[in-house]
Design a protein around this motif. Sequence first.
Motif, short mmCIF file in Angstrom:
data_model
loop_
_atom_site.label_atom_id
_atom_site.label_comp_id
_atom_site.label_asym_id
_atom_site.label_seq_id
_atom_site.Cartn_x
_atom_site.Cartn_y
_atom_site.Cartn_z
N SER A 1 0.29 13.59 -20.08
CA SER A 1 0.83 12.34 -20.70
C SER A 1 1.95 12.02 -19.75
N LEU B 1 -0.86 15.38 -29.44
CA LEU B 1 -0.15 15.97 -28.09
C LEU B 1 -0.16 17.43 -28.46
N ARG C 1 0.21 17.50 -23.46
CA ARG C 1 -1.13 17.11 -23.18
C ARG C 1 -1.81 16.40 -24.34
N GLN C 2 -2.53 15.30 -23.93
CA GLN C 2 -3.43 14.69 -24.89
C GLN C 2 -4.73 15.60 -25.30
#
Length: 225
Positions: free
Chosen positions: A69, A188, A193-194
């Motif tokens: 992200s 997330l 992080r996605q």
Amino acid sequence: MADPPVPERPGPGIPPRLLYASVVACLVALGVVAVLALARPTDPVQRLADGVIGPRTAFFGATRGGRPSPPFRLRDQRGRITTLDELRGQPVVLTFLFSTCKDTCPILARQIAGALDRLDEPIPAIAISVDPKGDTPSSAQRFLNRMRLGDRMRYLLGSREQLASVWRAYGIQPQGAAFDHSAYVVLLDDRGRQQVSFPADKVTDDGLLHDIRVLQARPTTGGSP
């Protein structure tokens, strides 16, 4: 003249009691199999822990592969600076809204509120404006209050220039006069992080709750993406 052949007598066969006992045994065995099938964990979090399913199939939402992200630094509806770094260490619910929306945005917000209601521990929830001109601190707060998210979600505001890089990083089209914005909820992980996304027509509070719990069940890693 020879005597006609005497027909052979049939064998004694299976005694009725033995036949009955065999049928009963088969039915009992089938019942045990059915009970075991029903008793098999249906919660994917538990099935993941038991090794029944792998981590790639644990989510209800669409996986995003853990893509990084982008960092951001934006003010929320109360003027507080919010950065991605300060959110790390636990899962984060992220969505994109505009405060005067009458259809899609309330759906997203209500599902998020429903999931947050059922969590044992609160986690950060972030909304990012897709209508820089229309969203104001007061309109954003009113929207969150109506959705029961007044103290549980930060509504990040900014100019189009400030928000554009965030939209691009998440693949979001902002609200326009002739088109609607991209309506997603993104989860997330603890490193920002996605991991998972839900489009507006697929999002439910049950699905969000489940996938948040999957992320919470993973070992905390911390650090930078």
